[in-house]
Design an enzyme around this catalytic site. Structure first.
Site, short mmCIF file in Angstrom:
data_model
loop_
_atom_site.label_atom_id
_atom_site.label_comp_id
_atom_site.label_asym_id
_atom_site.label_seq_id
_atom_site.Cartn_x
_atom_site.Cartn_y
_atom_site.Cartn_z
N ASP A 197 0.87 -1.19 0.00
CA ASP A 197 0.00 0.00 0.00
C ASP A 197 0.90 1.22 0.00
O ASP A 197 1.92 1.25 0.70
CB ASP A 197 -0.92 0.01 1.23
CG ASP A 197 -2.16 0.88 1.01
OD1 ASP A 197 -2.01 2.10 0.80
OD2 ASP A 197 -3.28 0.34 1.05
N ALA A 251 -5.93 -2.54 -4.33
CA ALA A 251 -5.40 -1.18 -4.47
C ALA A 251 -5.97 -0.49 -5.69
O ALA A 251 -6.07 -1.10 -6.77
CB ALA A 251 -3.87 -1.24 -4.57
N ASN A 288 -3.95 4.74 -12.56
CA ASN A 288 -3.76 3.97 -11.33
C ASN A 288 -4.43 2.60 -11.40
O ASN A 288 -3.85 1.60 -11.01
CB ASN A 288 -4.30 4.75 -10.12
CG ASN A 288 -3.69 4.27 -8.82
OD1 ASN A 288 -2.55 3.79 -8.80
ND2 ASN A 288 -4.43 4.35 -7.75
N TYR A 329 -14.33 5.47 -13.56
CA TYR A 329 -13.95 4.49 -12.52
C TYR A 329 -14.36 3.09 -12.94
O TYR A 329 -13.54 2.16 -12.98
CB TYR A 329 -14.60 4.88 -11.19
CG TYR A 329 -14.63 3.77 -10.16
CD1 TYR A 329 -13.45 3.19 -9.68
CD2 TYR A 329 -15.85 3.29 -9.66
CE1 TYR A 329 -13.49 2.16 -8.75
CE2 TYR A 329 -15.89 2.27 -8.73
CZ TYR A 329 -14.71 1.70 -8.27
OH TYR A 329 -14.75 0.68 -7.35
N1 LIG Z 1 -15.78 0.38 -0.91
C1 LIG Z 1 -16.70 -0.16 -1.70
O1 LIG Z 1 -17.92 -0.02 -1.50
C2 LIG Z 1 -16.28 -0.98 -2.90
C3 LIG Z 1 -17.25 -1.59 -3.66
C4 LIG Z 1 -16.88 -2.36 -4.76
C5 LIG Z 1 -15.53 -2.50 -5.06
N2 LIG Z 1 -14.59 -1.89 -4.31
C6 LIG Z 1 -13.18 -2.09 -4.68
O2 LIG Z 1 -12.49 -2.63 -3.57
C7 LIG Z 1 -11.16 -2.10 -3.53
C8 LIG Z 1 -10.88 -1.52 -2.15
O3 LIG Z 1 -11.84 -0.52 -1.87
P1 LIG Z 1 -11.77 0.31 -0.51
O4 LIG Z 1 -13.12 0.87 -0.27
O5 LIG Z 1 -11.12 -0.51 0.54
O6 LIG Z 1 -10.80 1.52 -0.96
P2 LIG Z 1 -9.68 2.31 -0.11
O7 LIG Z 1 -9.43 3.58 -0.84
O8 LIG Z 1 -10.06 2.37 1.34
O9 LIG Z 1 -8.41 1.35 -0.26
C9 LIG Z 1 -7.61 1.33 -1.40
C10 LIG Z 1 -6.17 1.29 -0.93
O10 LIG Z 1 -5.32 1.16 -2.07
C11 LIG Z 1 -4.18 2.00 -1.86
N3 LIG Z 1 -3.65 2.32 -3.19
C12 LIG Z 1 -4.29 2.97 -4.20
N4 LIG Z 1 -3.52 3.04 -5.29
C13 LIG Z 1 -2.35 2.43 -4.97
C14 LIG Z 1 -1.16 2.17 -5.70
N5 LIG Z 1 -0.99 2.57 -6.97
N6 LIG Z 1 -0.16 1.50 -5.08
C15 LIG Z 1 -0.30 1.09 -3.78
N7 LIG Z 1 -1.42 1.30 -3.06
C16 LIG Z 1 -2.42 1.96 -3.64
C17 LIG Z 1 -4.69 3.19 -1.08
O11 LIG Z 1 -3.67 3.87 -0.38
C18 LIG Z 1 -5.73 2.55 -0.17
O12 LIG Z 1 -5.17 2.17 1.08
C19 LIG Z 1 -11.06 -1.06 -4.64
O13 LIG Z 1 -10.37 -1.66 -5.73
C20 LIG Z 1 -12.49 -0.77 -5.01
O14 LIG Z 1 -12.62 -0.45 -6.37
C21 LIG Z 1 -14.93 -1.14 -3.24
#
Ligand SMILES: NC(=O)c1ccc[n+]([C@@H]2O[C@H](COP(=O)([O-])OP(=O)(O)OC[C@H]3O[C@@H](n4cnc5c(N)ncnc54)[C@H](O)[C@@H]3O)[C@@H](O)[C@H]2O)c1
Length: 147
Positions: free
Chosen positions: A31, A74, A92, A141
């Protein structure tokens, strides 16, 4: 089993880390902490702080570890932000995934779970949405996740 959790300092990833550790698995987290929190990562997991856009960094992590599987959380996750700045979403979410997959192929790491979004289906015609529902992403997205 030993797992790599990308985005393991984020909301969903940090819970995945907890569950795997409770099950007795070994966990490594990648991360960059840009949108996550170091405190959210369990102390018994190994945290590599760095960016998946950095190929040398990923290669180092895979040189130092042999993974049974990778769970890829991520990425950037905001539909609204992606409408304002689509570039960072494709950069990203697509390029970092390609870097990760490339390293997995190089190191013969064959199991990947990708955290997608229901947004790839757009406005669904059937609920619950079947996996083979037509894809119709309605924002950058969701488009970046489908790509
Ligand atoms: N939260 C939701 O409701 C939801 C729903 C469907 C899918 N998702 C997917 O689940 C995944 C996690 O979601 P979340 O809500 O925990 O998001 P979040 O933003 O809390 O976590 C994402 C993490 O990825 C890290 N990150 C981002 N780009 C990075 C990179 N290039 N290198 C290293 N680290 C990186 C960030 O620092 C962060 O800690 C995502 O891929 C999102 O698309 C989330």
């Amino acid at each position: 089993m030993k797992y790599l959790i990308t985005g393991g300092a984020g909301y969903i990833g940090s819970f995945m880390v907890k569950r795997l550790l409770e099950k007795g698995d070994e966990v490594v987290v990648i991360d960059n902490l840009e949108r996550g929190h170091e405190e959210a990562v369990e102390k018994s997991a190994i945290l590599y702080t760095g960016n998946l856009l950095d190929k040398e960094f990923i290669t180092k992590v895979f040189l130092e570890n042999k993974f049974d599987g990778v769970i890829h959380f991520a990425g950037f996750i905001s539909m609204g932000e992606s409408m304002e700045n689509p570039y960072i979403y494709f950069q990203n979410n697509v390029f970092s995934s390609l870097n990760l997959i490339e390293e997995m192929i190089k190191t013969n790491t064959n199991n990947l779970i990708f955290s997608s979004t229901a947004g790839v289906y757009g406005n669904p015609t059937t609920i619950p949405i079947p996996e083979d529902h037509p894809k119709n992403p309605e924002n950058p997205y969701s488009e970046s996740k489908l790509m």
